[in-house]
Design an enzyme around this catalytic site. Structure first.
Site, PDB file in Angstrom:
ATOM      1  N   ASP A 139     -21.053 104.103  72.647  1.00 56.71           N
ATOM      2  CA  ASP A 139     -20.094 103.004  72.535  1.00 56.71           C
ATOM      3  C   ASP A 139     -19.519 102.869  71.128  1.00 56.71           C
ATOM      4  OD1 ASP A 139     -20.953 102.429  75.172  1.00 56.71           O
ATOM      5  OD2 ASP A 139     -22.562 101.174  74.392  1.00 56.71           O
ATOM      6  N   ARG A 284     -22.609 110.740  78.838  1.00 59.03           N
ATOM      7  CA  ARG A 284     -23.849 110.764  78.056  1.00 59.03           C
ATOM      8  C   ARG A 284     -24.453 112.161  77.941  1.00 59.03           C
ATOM      9  NH1 ARG A 284     -25.723 105.939  76.720  1.00 59.03           N
ATOM     10  NH2 ARG A 284     -25.087 104.092  77.884  1.00 59.03           N
TER      11      ARG A 284
END
Length: 368
Positions: A139, A284
């Protein structure tokens, strides 16, 4: 010296590169022993603690390229409010500290986001643990650092997705919507939107109007293009100000679904066929990008050097092409959102992307 290292919170690309850098600097540079703690603080609740020696990993150059984390990680089970089998919650922080003490460690390196670091710092203060933090989160919403480990790989994945969506959008006269992660921040959507040539970039830091958005898409068609690309961060709200979340069976609600909501609205208003791609955890995984390997390596070396200098309660950070360290207390105060007056936002708008309106109260510049 004997130091420990753990990964905590969500996984991302570049974690193993950090571990490798820590081991090489500690073993080759200082002659120390390095112990890996499995599954974050959960490994310290086991008896005996769940650990693995890492000195032999010093020659494992494959770790630089390996996604995920060889130590495993966990993003639940706060030891100060630990869920028990009977449904109750208990403070098990003393057990975690006892597990750490039993390993005979002189210091601990914690790789995590702001939530993980807040918990680790509380444990360190309670248990007199020498702690150094390394920021990682796709993020990129940690304060005082321009980059966190995992961010650029997540952006690369999103850009690759847009590169693949564009030709199929053009082939079928469609609006293609890409929903990306980011928690409450729009960094991934903004960076990937610019690099991927998005016509619309929606981030939670900026309000938007569906009528304006519709006109923007229709104007693209009027100018002679038969398709449009939209990227939207998972935390973007509906036009009524509602968050779109998923979660059932007692699970904590999490962001997800704004892309599908937007597709229905735009499809109905524009008459354009729409399709949605939700990247989710694809962002990810995979091989870390060169920049993530670079950031991970500099962070790992600097963290070990901080221990050698007896500088604790610090977090390594990337500022102005240099690795520095800042007080951990400053990093865990809260997420660093997109500054709507930033160059990246003005660049996206300057390229013709629709981003909505930046409300003054959401101007949240990074402090570096």
């Amino acid at each position: 010296m004997r130091i420990g290292i753990l990964t905590s919170g969500g996984d991302c690309a570049g974690l193993n590169a950090v571990i490798l850098a820590v081991v090489r600097r500690a073993v080759l540079g200082y002659g120390w022993d390095v112990v890996g703690i499995r599954q974050g603080t959960h490994g310290l609740l086991q008896r005996p603690p769940s650990v693995m020696p890492l000195n032999d990993q010093v020659n494992n150059d494959g770790m630089l390229r390996l996604g995920g984390t060889i130590l495993g990680t966990i993003n639940k089970g706060n030891p100060f409010n630990y869920p028990m089998p009977d449904g109750s919650f208990a403070d098990r922080s003393d057990e975690v500290i006892a597990g750490y003490k039993s390993l005979g460690l002189d210091a601990l390196i914690g790789i995590g986001g702001d939530g993980s670091m807040a918990i680790l710092r509380q444990l360190a203060q309670q248990g007199d643990i020498n702690l150094v933090g390394i920021p990682k989160t796709i993020d990129n919403d940690l304060a005082h650092t321009e980059y966190s480990v995992g961010f650029t790989t997540a952006v690369n994945v999103a850009v690759e997705a847009m590169d693949r969506l564009q030709p199929t959008a053009a082939s079928h006269d469609r609006i293609m919507i890409l929903e990306v992660m980011g928690r409450d921040a729009g960094h991934i959507a903004l960076f990937a939107g610019i690099a991927g040539g998005a016509d619309v970039i929606l981030i939670p830091e900026m309000d938007y109007d569906l009528e304006d958005l519709t006109r923007h898409c229709l104007n693209i068609r009027k100018r002679g293009r038969n398709h449009a690309l939209v990227i939207v961060a998972e935390a973007v709200k509906t036009d009524k100000g509602d968050s779109v979340t998923v979660g059932s069976d007692g699970q904590k609600a999490r962001y997800g679904g704004i892309g599908h909501w937007l597709a229905e609205e735009l499809g109905e208003r524009t008459g354009w066929e729409t399709r949605v791609t939700v990247l989710g955890h694809v962002q990810r995984g995979g091989t870390p990008s060169p920049r993530d390997r670079l950031v991970a390596s500099t962070f790992g070396v600097h963290a070990v050097d901080l221990i050698a200098q007896n500088k604790f309660d610090r977090v390594v950070a990337w500022q102005k092409r240099r690795v520095v360290d800042v007080p951990m207390a400053d990093v865990i105060k809260g997420p660093s959102l997109v500054d709507t007056g930033d160059t990246m936002v003005s660049t996206a708008i300057g390229l013709g992307a629709y981003m909505g309106t930046p409300p003054e109260h959401k101007r949240t510049a990074k402090i570096v």
